[in-house]
Scaffold this active site. Structure first.
Site, PDB file in Angstrom:
ATOM      1  CB  SER A 144       3.254   2.324   2.437  1.00  0.00           C
ATOM      2  OG  SER A 144       2.364   2.745   0.882  1.00  0.00           O
ATOM      3  CG  HIS A 165      -1.622   2.378   4.121  1.00  0.00           C
ATOM      4  ND1 HIS A 165      -1.462   1.928   3.439  1.00  0.00           N
ATOM      5  CD2 HIS A 165      -0.424   2.824   4.155  1.00  0.00           C
ATOM      6  CE1 HIS A 165      -0.374   1.691   2.439  1.00  0.00           C
ATOM      7  NE2 HIS A 165      -0.492   2.909   3.174  1.00  0.00           N
TER       8      HIS A 165
END
Length: 251
Positions: free
Chosen positions: A96, A229
């Site tokens: 991320s 995610h």
């Protein structure tokens, strides 16, 4: 250059020292994450790979330090801490926000004549793929809701209001760093890039992950996993094995 003999510093954590390893992997946390997130990665790769985990200011034992709320400044501060560890080949892994930071770190290392073996970019769109996001501007409840939606924070932490309020400033700072980042067009990396992404990631589509290939002349591949995610929470063994294969190829 000589590596830090103690294996620990404000910035760098070495949970399982592997002095005989031929390569090093530097792991950069996601927004709100800490070095300890990579303890299992270090354990799994040692002693084949010497794993270093980065601890950003403003969390855990650095919680009294001021957070750094933009990627370029964070990269500028981190690179001098990493240079002493480049006495052997080094690779970068970031998830991320950590992937964007790893990219900026790789750019700075290459400018200093240190070309990483690989950049593993996980759960993040390519630097050139911009989205207008403003989670960092939400109130505390809005920020917490985002964290829960992404399933990136331990549920026990989310249920402990006192601890949660302590860590929210660092989480908000990281979100600001990630969301306000703007790629400055420039030369491609020569570092090979290996992108990893979940097939249901609301923060990075498969095509946005594929665009990482535009940022290197050194080779590119993309691996897609089932998940969102934080796909790597469930897919860690596959991701770690992929990293191991890249870093031990030819040895």
């Amino acid at each position: 250059m000589t590596a830090n003999p103690t294996g620990t510093s404000l910035w760098i954590r070495q949970f399982h020292p592997a002095p005989a390893a031929a390569t090093r992997l530097v792991c950069l946390p996601h927004a709100g994450g800490s070095a300890s997130y990579y303890f299992p990665v270090s354990k799994a790769l040692s002693p084949t790979v010497d794993v270093l985990a980065v601890q950003y200011p403003g969390r855990q034992d650095r919680r009294n330090e001021k957070c750094v709320d933009n990627i370029p400044d964070l990269a500028d501060a981190l690179v001098p801490e990493l240079l002493p560890w480049t006495d052997k080949p080094v690779a970068l892994f970031g998830h991320s926000m950590g992937a964007t930071l790893a990219f900026e770190v790789a750019l700075r290392l290459e400018q200093k004549g240190v070309v990483p073996m690989a950049l593993f970019a996980s759960g993040r769109r390519a630097p050139s793929c911009h989205r207008d996001e403003s989670v960092h501007l939400r109130d505390d409840d809005g920020l917490i809701a985002e964290m829960k939606a992404l399933s990136g924070t331990d549920t026990q932490l989310l249920g402990d209001d006192e601890i949660l309020r302590m860590v929210l400033p660092s989480i908000r700072s990281d979100y600001k760093a990630a969301e306000t980042y703007r790629y400055t067009p420039g030369p491609q990396l020569t570092t090979p890039i290996h992108a990893h992404v979940g097939d249901d990631d609301p923060k990075a589509s498969i095509e946005e992950a594929r665009a990482w290939g535009e940022h290197t002349s050194g080779g590119f591949d993309l691996q897609v996993y089932s998940g969102g995610h934080f796909y790597l929470n469930d897919q860690a063994p596959r991701v770690i094995e992929s990293i191991r294969k890249v870093l031990t190829a030819g040895s």
